[in-house]
Design a protein around this motif. Structure first.
Motif, short mmCIF file in Angstrom:
data_model
loop_
_atom_site.label_atom_id
_atom_site.label_comp_id
_atom_site.label_asym_id
_atom_site.label_seq_id
_atom_site.Cartn_x
_atom_site.Cartn_y
_atom_site.Cartn_z
N LEU A 64 -13.17 -1.62 7.63
CA LEU A 64 -12.49 -2.01 6.39
C LEU A 64 -11.21 -2.79 6.65
CD1 LEU A 64 -12.87 1.11 4.03
CD2 LEU A 64 -13.86 -1.18 3.74
N THR A 73 -10.89 -6.61 5.20
CA THR A 73 -9.80 -6.97 4.29
C THR A 73 -8.82 -7.93 4.95
OG1 THR A 73 -8.65 -4.93 4.98
CG2 THR A 73 -9.97 -4.84 2.97
N HIS A 74 -8.66 -7.84 6.26
CA HIS A 74 -7.78 -8.77 6.98
C HIS A 74 -8.24 -10.21 6.78
CE1 HIS A 74 -6.90 -11.20 10.61
NE2 HIS A 74 -5.72 -10.64 10.55
N ALA A 119 -10.44 -11.29 4.48
CA ALA A 119 -10.53 -11.63 3.06
C ALA A 119 -9.19 -12.07 2.50
CB ALA A 119 -11.06 -10.42 2.27
N ASN A 120 -8.11 -11.61 3.10
CA ASN A 120 -6.78 -11.98 2.61
C ASN A 120 -6.52 -13.48 2.72
OD1 ASN A 120 -5.28 -9.91 1.43
ND2 ASN A 120 -4.78 -9.00 3.40
N PHE A 129 -7.23 -9.29 -5.00
CA PHE A 129 -6.18 -9.03 -4.00
C PHE A 129 -5.76 -7.56 -4.05
CE2 PHE A 129 -1.61 -8.94 -2.84
CZ PHE A 129 -1.70 -9.43 -1.55
N ASN A 180 -8.57 -5.52 -2.62
CA ASN A 180 -8.58 -5.74 -1.17
C ASN A 180 -7.48 -4.92 -0.49
OD1 ASN A 180 -9.91 -7.39 0.97
ND2 ASN A 180 -7.81 -8.11 1.30
N GLY A 181 -6.31 -4.88 -1.11
CA GLY A 181 -5.21 -4.09 -0.55
C GLY A 181 -5.53 -2.61 -0.54
N LEU A 206 -8.53 -1.25 -0.35
CA LEU A 206 -9.51 -1.03 0.72
C LEU A 206 -8.86 -1.07 2.10
CD1 LEU A 206 -12.57 -3.12 -0.53
CD2 LEU A 206 -12.37 -0.63 -0.42
N TYR A 207 -7.86 -1.93 2.26
CA TYR A 207 -7.13 -2.00 3.53
C TYR A 207 -6.44 -0.67 3.82
CZ TYR A 207 -3.39 -3.23 6.80
OH TYR A 207 -2.51 -3.24 7.87
#
Length: 270
Positions: A28, A32-33, A35-36, A118, A121-122, A124-125
């Motif tokens: 994950l 997410t890294h 995807a950012n 965003f 995504n954060g 999930l990070y």
């Protein structure tokens, strides 16, 4: 059939080289890294076009540029420096890094669509950091100041010494990240939280008045939002430089999740 007595006897078998690896990044965190990158690019581009409609950094009207917008004045300077006469020089930044001018409705819709992605995504990070235990590697340590100075010296000297073909050993690091990386990576979630909070303060000032007051006022939230955008966007440059200077293993670990375990590394991380 005769046998040549001088024929050499087969030598001992050579054991294959064993490369030890250690798990470094949860799936994950890696997802997410990466995807950012497109999310931030889209948010910055749409955000600049929204900013064009109501700039917050204003100065007294300049008859030479015909604008009060500080970003438009900077655009004129850049356009003149590059001898770019292809369009309105006041819109250089908006045209090259944003969606252009007079696109407010489109920019707002895209900005909020990407903002929700965003935020997801954060989240999930953070889940990936918790599940993989990566949050521990981001915590400050007692020797961070000395380690940061050693790493700064290493980064400043790695390229000149590589060009001179002189050895420039990497300082010993007992952990997944060095002190400079820890400080940078720990600060990114902080700026991410600030950009989200300031965004909601601007979006719902009546319903979330308490949040707006945390930034003093509406324009205060806009200033924080803009500064965080600059920090998050420009972080890519030193981040890439640090990854290149630190070696290919750092990049590979963010793709595969695994890292070579270096000799003497106390916790088994590269």
């Amino acid at each position: 059939m005769s046998v040549n007595p001088t024929a050499a006897a087969p030598g001992p078998a050579v054991a294959p080289e064993i490369v030890r690896v250690a798990r470094k990044h949860h799936a994950l965190v890696r997802l997410t890294h990466w995807a950012n990158v497109p999310l931030l690019a889209g948010l910055i581009a749409s955000g600049l076009s929204i900013y064009w409609a109501a700039p917050v950094f204003l100065h007294p009207y300049d008859p030479a540029t015909g604008t009060r917008d500080g970003l438009a004045t900077l655009s004129v300077f850049i356009a003149r420096l590059l001898h770019d006469t292809s369009g309105d020089s006041r819109n250089w930044i908006y045209d090259h890094f944003g969606l252009g001018t007079r696109t407010l409705a489109t920019a707002l819709r895209l900005h909020w669509a990407l903002a929700y992605l965003f935020m997801a995504n954060g989240a999930l990070y953070l889940v990936g950091l918790a599940l993989g235990g990566g949050w521990r590697a981001l915590l400050p340590r007692r020797g961070d100041v000395a380690e940061a100075l050693a790493m700064l010296r290493y980064y400043l000297g790695v390229v000149p010494n590589a060009l001179r073909r002189r050895p420039w050993p990497h300082p010993p690091i007992a952990g997944k990240y060095n002190a400079l990386q820890r400080a940078a990576y720990l600060s990114m979630p902080v700026f991410g939280a600030l950009v989200i909070a300031s965004g909601w303060a601007m979006h719902k000032p009546a319903q979330l008045g308490w949040l707006e007051r945390m930034f003093v006022n509406y324009d205060g939230a806009r200033v924080v939002h803009f500064v965080c955008m600059i920090v998050l966007g420009t972080f890519v440059v030193p981040h890439v430089i640090l990854v290149v200077a630190d070696g290919f293993d750092t990049f590979r670990s963010m793709v595969t999740g695994w890292s070579k375990r270096l000799k003497g590394d106390g916790d088994g991380h590269a």
